[in-house]
Design a protein around this motif. Structure first.
Motif, PDB file in Angstrom:
ATOM      1  N   MET A 147       0.756  -1.275  -0.026  1.00  0.00           N
ATOM      2  CA  MET A 147      -0.035  -0.108  -0.099  1.00  0.00           C
ATOM      3  C   MET A 147       0.831   1.489   0.010  1.00  0.00           C
ATOM      4  O   MET A 147       1.776   1.080   0.570  1.00  0.00           O
ATOM      5  CB  MET A 147      -0.983   0.058   1.298  1.00  0.00           C
ATOM      6  N   ASN A 148       0.379   2.431  -0.836  1.00  0.00           N
ATOM      7  CA  ASN A 148       1.287   3.466  -0.883  1.00  0.00           C
ATOM      8  C   ASN A 148       0.993   4.396   0.491  1.00  0.00           C
ATOM      9  O   ASN A 148       0.024   5.269   0.129  1.00  0.00           O
ATOM     10  CB  ASN A 148       1.030   4.271  -2.107  1.00  0.00           C
ATOM     11  N   TRP A 149       1.546   4.139   1.514  1.00  0.00           N
ATOM     12  CA  TRP A 149       0.981   5.011   2.672  1.00  0.00           C
ATOM     13  C   TRP A 149       1.234   6.482   2.428  1.00  0.00           C
ATOM     14  O   TRP A 149       1.098   7.435   3.177  1.00  0.00           O
ATOM     15  CB  TRP A 149       1.846   4.522   3.987  1.00  0.00           C
ATOM     16  N   ASP A 150       2.321   6.773   1.478  1.00  0.00           N
ATOM     17  CA  ASP A 150       2.863   8.073   1.144  1.00  0.00           C
ATOM     18  C   ASP A 150       1.843   8.945   1.049  1.00  0.00           C
ATOM     19  O   ASP A 150       1.991  10.200   1.196  1.00  0.00           O
ATOM     20  CB  ASP A 150       3.870   8.107  -0.035  1.00  0.00           C
ATOM     21  N   LYS A 151       0.668   8.518   0.350  1.00  0.00           N
ATOM     22  CA  LYS A 151      -0.379   9.264   0.073  1.00  0.00           C
ATOM     23  C   LYS A 151      -1.266   9.806   1.180  1.00  0.00           C
ATOM     24  O   LYS A 151      -2.039  10.686   1.165  1.00  0.00           O
ATOM     25  CB  LYS A 151      -1.392   8.500  -0.804  1.00  0.00           C
ATOM     26  N   LEU A 152      -0.779   9.409   2.508  1.00  0.00           N
ATOM     27  CA  LEU A 152      -1.433   9.966   3.785  1.00  0.00           C
ATOM     28  C   LEU A 152      -0.576  11.092   4.202  1.00  0.00           C
ATOM     29  O   LEU A 152      -1.013  11.807   5.154  1.00  0.00           O
ATOM     30  CB  LEU A 152      -1.352   8.928   4.714  1.00  0.00           C
ATOM     31  N   ARG A 153       0.501  11.969   3.573  1.00  0.00           N
ATOM     32  CA  ARG A 153       0.970  12.745   3.873  1.00  0.00           C
ATOM     33  C   ARG A 153       0.134  14.064   3.523  1.00  0.00           C
ATOM     34  O   ARG A 153      -0.682  14.047   2.554  1.00  0.00           O
ATOM     35  CB  ARG A 153       2.468  12.907   2.912  1.00  0.00           C
ATOM     36  N   VAL A 168       2.226   1.897  12.185  1.00  0.00           N
ATOM     37  CA  VAL A 168       2.231   1.367  10.733  1.00  0.00           C
ATOM     38  C   VAL A 168       2.864   2.785   9.915  1.00  0.00           C
ATOM     39  O   VAL A 168       3.629   2.605   9.301  1.00  0.00           O
ATOM     40  CB  VAL A 168       0.834   1.079  10.460  1.00  0.00           C
ATOM     41  N   LEU A 169       2.432   3.883  10.082  1.00  0.00           N
ATOM     42  CA  LEU A 169       2.851   5.054   9.165  1.00  0.00           C
ATOM     43  C   LEU A 169       4.306   5.422   9.645  1.00  0.00           C
ATOM     44  O   LEU A 169       5.040   5.602   8.711  1.00  0.00           O
ATOM     45  CB  LEU A 169       1.859   6.467   9.696  1.00  0.00           C
ATOM     46  N   LYS A 170       4.488   5.650  10.811  1.00  0.00           N
ATOM     47  CA  LYS A 170       6.097   5.741  11.081  1.00  0.00           C
ATOM     48  C   LYS A 170       6.854   4.804  10.611  1.00  0.00           C
ATOM     49  O   LYS A 170       7.948   5.273  10.097  1.00  0.00           O
ATOM     50  CB  LYS A 170       6.027   5.529  12.731  1.00  0.00           C
ATOM     51  N   ASN A 171       6.632   3.304  10.738  1.00  0.00           N
ATOM     52  CA  ASN A 171       7.399   2.335  10.275  1.00  0.00           C
ATOM     53  C   ASN A 171       7.489   2.418   8.400  1.00  0.00           C
ATOM     54  O   ASN A 171       8.448   2.118   8.033  1.00  0.00           O
ATOM     55  CB  ASN A 171       6.990   0.911  10.577  1.00  0.00           C
TER      56      ASN A 171
END
Ligand code: TMP
Length: 209
Positions: free
Chosen positions: A1-7, A31-34
């Motif tokens: 998953m592209n967590w980067d989109k939550l920036r 999860v976000l930190k990791n």
């Protein structure tokens, strides 16, 4: 998953007392930190020195005479400061902000269960706050009696409200969530890990759209 989109996104977890949102916020933050996404976690009411003092006033069980309007205004005041001092600047820095409760709580507790009315609370939010709605809100749905059983031995002023009040809060959260495209309802009755997985699934859908 592209967590980067939550920036730069503002995410709220909300729900009735004892629904498990604080635990879920901790798991999501990890999860976000990791994944290397800078994240700020804040709680509403509170999160700033001013907000924490307002929180003490609201939750103090000696303040039995507090009117429902006073209650709503204090929640909104704490929130205005929280956005001004913490959330707004963090979003500008492209962090992901995860907030424990937001306007959805004032809607469920004061507008519906407290009978202030949706118009009063939403108009108040629109005028008092720089921002009324987050990018994404998770409502962790749990029957209020199960949630209240999970709480500690010394209930605060809000937790001491009658069982019927808390039932109305639970229903109001779900009804609000059903009306809004930016809300997701999460069944809070599973294990901590099961609820976490459901939140991750919903985020995956959100970021991949
Ligand atoms: P918390 O214990 O989840 O931090 O929330 C504090 C209590 O305040 C909880 O009983 C829910 C209640 N509350 C409201 O009644 N209205 C609001 O707008 C908010 C943010 C919380």
């Amino acid at each position: 998953m592209n967590w980067d989109k939550l920036r730069g996104k503002f995410i709220v977890l909300d729900g009735p007392d004892g629904c498990g949102k604080s635990t879920q916020i901790r798991l999501l933050k990890d999860v976000l930190k990791n994944s290397g996404v800078p994240v700020l976690v804040v709680r509403d009411p509170g999160g700033t020195m001013i907000g924490e003092r307002i929180r003490q006033i609201i939750l103090d069980d000696h303040h039995t005479e507090m009117s429902i309007r006073c209650e709503a205004l204090l929640f909104m005041a704490s929130r205005a400061q929280l956005y001004h001092q913490c959330i707004g600047p963090a979003l500008k820095d492209n962090m992901c902000v995860i907030c424990d409760r937001w306007v959805s709580s004032t809607y469920a507790y004061q507008a519906v269960a407290g009978r202030l009315g949706a118009d009063y609370v939403l108009n108040l939010a629109d005028t008092a706050l720089e921002r009324t709605w987050p990018d994404l809100t998770f409502i962790i749905d749990l029957p209020s009696d199960i949630g209240l059983e999970r709480l500690g031995a010394t209930p605060d002023r809000m937790e001491q409200k009658p069982a019927q009040f808390h039932q109305q809060v639970s229903t109001a959260f779900v009804e609000l969530a059903r009306r809004r495209h930016d809300f997701r309802i999460i069944d809070g009755s599973g294990t901590i890990q099961e609820v976490h997985e459901k939140i991750r699934e919903e985020i995956a859908t959100y970021v991949d759209v």
